[in-house]
Design a protein around this motif. Structure first.
Motif, short mmCIF file in Angstrom:
data_model
loop_
_atom_site.label_atom_id
_atom_site.label_comp_id
_atom_site.label_asym_id
_atom_site.label_seq_id
_atom_site.Cartn_x
_atom_site.Cartn_y
_atom_site.Cartn_z
N GLN A 86 24.51 -87.10 13.43
CA GLN A 86 25.87 -87.54 13.16
C GLN A 86 26.81 -87.16 14.30
O GLN A 86 27.64 -87.97 14.73
CB GLN A 86 26.37 -86.93 11.85
N ARG A 87 26.69 -85.94 14.79
CA ARG A 87 27.54 -85.52 15.90
C ARG A 87 27.29 -86.38 17.15
O ARG A 87 28.23 -86.82 17.82
CB ARG A 87 27.28 -84.04 16.22
N SER A 88 26.00 -86.60 17.46
CA SER A 88 25.69 -87.43 18.63
C SER A 88 26.16 -88.86 18.43
O SER A 88 26.60 -89.52 19.39
CB SER A 88 24.17 -87.41 18.89
N TYR A 89 26.08 -89.34 17.20
CA TYR A 89 26.54 -90.70 16.91
C TYR A 89 28.03 -90.84 17.17
O TYR A 89 28.49 -91.79 17.84
CB TYR A 89 26.22 -91.06 15.47
N TRP A 90 28.81 -89.87 16.68
CA TRP A 90 30.25 -89.96 16.88
C TRP A 90 30.62 -89.68 18.34
O TRP A 90 31.64 -90.19 18.82
CB TRP A 90 30.97 -89.01 15.94
N LEU A 127 21.65 -89.43 21.78
CA LEU A 127 21.36 -89.97 20.45
C LEU A 127 19.94 -90.51 20.38
O LEU A 127 19.23 -90.29 19.39
CB LEU A 127 22.37 -91.07 20.12
N LYS A 128 19.51 -91.19 21.41
CA LYS A 128 18.13 -91.71 21.42
C LYS A 128 17.12 -90.57 21.39
O LYS A 128 16.05 -90.68 20.77
CB LYS A 128 17.91 -92.57 22.67
N ASN A 129 17.44 -89.47 22.05
CA ASN A 129 16.54 -88.32 22.05
C ASN A 129 16.34 -87.76 20.66
O ASN A 129 15.26 -87.23 20.34
CB ASN A 129 17.09 -87.24 22.98
N GLN A 162 8.69 -90.70 23.97
CA GLN A 162 9.24 -91.28 25.21
C GLN A 162 8.85 -92.73 25.41
O GLN A 162 9.43 -93.41 26.27
CB GLN A 162 8.76 -90.46 26.40
N HIS A 163 7.88 -93.22 24.65
CA HIS A 163 7.46 -94.62 24.78
C HIS A 163 8.09 -95.51 23.71
O HIS A 163 7.68 -96.67 23.58
CB HIS A 163 5.93 -94.70 24.68
N SER A 164 9.04 -95.02 22.98
CA SER A 164 9.67 -95.81 21.92
C SER A 164 10.44 -96.98 22.52
O SER A 164 11.09 -96.85 23.56
CB SER A 164 10.60 -94.92 21.10
N PRO A 165 10.40 -98.15 21.87
CA PRO A 165 11.18 -99.31 22.36
C PRO A 165 12.68 -99.05 22.35
O PRO A 165 13.43 -99.78 23.00
CB PRO A 165 10.79 -100.42 21.38
N LEU A 166 13.11 -98.04 21.60
CA LEU A 166 14.54 -97.75 21.52
C LEU A 166 15.13 -97.39 22.88
O LEU A 166 16.32 -97.63 23.13
CB LEU A 166 14.77 -96.61 20.53
N TRP A 167 14.30 -96.82 23.77
CA TRP A 167 14.82 -96.42 25.08
C TRP A 167 15.21 -97.62 25.94
O TRP A 167 15.97 -97.48 26.91
CB TRP A 167 13.77 -95.59 25.82
N ASN A 168 14.71 -98.81 25.61
CA ASN A 168 14.94 -99.99 26.45
C ASN A 168 16.04 -100.90 25.90
O ASN A 168 16.23 -102.00 26.41
CB ASN A 168 13.64 -100.79 26.59
#
Length: 393
Positions: A39-43, A111-113, A119-125
């Motif tokens: 939540q903190r990283s999101y805000w 937030l992605k972390n 590290q291979h998650s599609p979210l990083w791209n």
């Protein structure tokens, strides 16, 4: 007496059950910490994106003001040096825009972390675009209700209770070890007797047979009657045989034995058990003291969270008023400049103050949202408030 109500195996079983509940409480606490961190990283990301918009709006205002000053210089209403001041203002705002863009990247990576599985998650791209409205409604919670919720939901308190229950089991076991022990002992055995007949003379009766033979010889020379023969004992047929007969006798339960008794152990001073009991009692007092400290710490966290929430609300109201006033002052100063009643310096000052006021309002809003997340953590309601369910399999 000793070992009747509790012993080491039963204590280990109960401790294993407590550890299962303890693991569940630790997992829930970790989940709450992760949710609060997300939540903190999101805000932070929301603030970075909104701040980038503010900086771009400031750059646009500065470029518009520069173009406006250039027209006034061309008309002879301003001196050429006023264009330099507007260009400096534009350059400063552009620097702030680049810094805000870097802050967006950092906040997005943080937030992605926390969200990406590896590290291979599609979210990083892909880019993360926040969807929650920044204008959250702060909860209206009293101190008594917040403390009650924290007492019921904080997983640290549940872990402390489980540690206390495990300590009580230790005290019960070690106190039991100092008692006398009385055991009813009973054994029952079956023997499979069997053997093979042999023609060899028994070594136990060999000397006796030789002695009887010599006495009979002497008795015959002396005219005396010989000694009567030693009666022989017949061996039952069920004792003659090999392994098969032995197993048969074992199965028939013909040759059995049993023993019944009472075993009493009276330890004069079991110093080992007394030492373990003393250590468990001291550990119990330590857990009780730690529990009091934990309750006080939770009270401090709840009070601070409520105060932060109240302060953030007040700051947001003040920041909104300051931003609205800064907008009016900036527009007024521009009109004065057009009428020849102001200077470029004052207009640029109002422009800078407006950008600062917008940033302060955005920071106050995100701080309020963080304060709401912190209050959820302090009261232990993060899982419920965010619709997270923990299932035990």
């Amino acid at each position: 007496m000793r070992g009747f109500r509790i012993d080491l195996p039963r204590r280990q079983i109960e401790v294993a059950r407590k550890n299962l509940s303890l693991t569940d409480a630790q997992f829930r606490q970790r989940a709450i910490e992760v949710i609060t961190g997300v939540q903190r990283s999101y805000w932070d990301l929301v603030f970075a994106l909104r701040n980038l918009q503010i900086q771009r709006k400031s750059v646009l205002d500065a470029r518009t003001q520069l173009e406006h000053n250039q027209r006034l210089v061309a008309e002879g209403q301003l001196a050429p040096i006023d264009i330099v001041a507007a260009e400096t203002q534009l350059a400063n705002f552009e620097q702030a825009e680049f810094t805000a863009l870097e802050d967006v990247t950092r906040a997005e990576n943080n937030l992605k972390n926390l969200v990406a599985e590896d590290q291979h998650s599609p979210l990083w791209n892909v880019s993360v675009v926040p969807t929650d409205d920044v204008d959250l409604t702060p909860p209206q919670v009293s101190l008594s209700d917040a403390m009650k919720a924290a007492t019921e939901n904080r997983q640290e308190l549940k872990q402390s209770d489980l540690a206390r229950e495990i300590n009580l089991l230790d005290q019960k076991l070690y106190r039991d070890q100092t008692k006398p022990q009385i055991d009813l002992v009973g054994t029952y055995g079956v023997v499979g007797n069997a053997g093979t007949l042999t023609s060899a003379v028994s070594p136990f009766s060999l000397t006796t047979n030789q002695l009887v033979t010599r006495v009979n010889q002497l008795s015959a020379l002396a005219g005396l009657p010989v000694l009567p023969p030693t009666p022989t004992t017949s061996i039952p047929s069920n004792l003659i045989g090999g392994y098969g007969q032995s197993i048969s006798n074992l199965a028939s339960n013909q040759f059995n034995n049993f023993r019944v008794g009472v075993s009493i152990s009276l330890p004069l001073r079991n110093r080992t058990a007394e030492g373990q009991l003393g250590h468990a009692l001291v550990e119990g007092r330590r857990i009780a003291t730690q529990r009091e400290q934990l309750e006080q710490l939770i009270q401090v966290e709840v009070r601070n969270a409520l105060q932060s929430l109240t302060t953030a609300e007040a700051r947001l109201r003040s920041a909104a008023v300051a931003r609205a006033d800064a907008e009016q002052q900036y527009e007024s100063e521009k009109r004065k400049l057009d009428a020849g009643q102001s200077t470029v310096f004052l207009v640029l000052e109002r422009q800078t103050a407006l950008a600062t006021a917008r940033g302060n309002e955005l920071r106050a809003q995100t701080d309020l949202n963080k304060a709401i997340a912190e209050l959820q953590r302090a009261t232990g309601n993060s899982l419920t408030a965010n619709n997270v369910t923990v299932r035990v399999r």
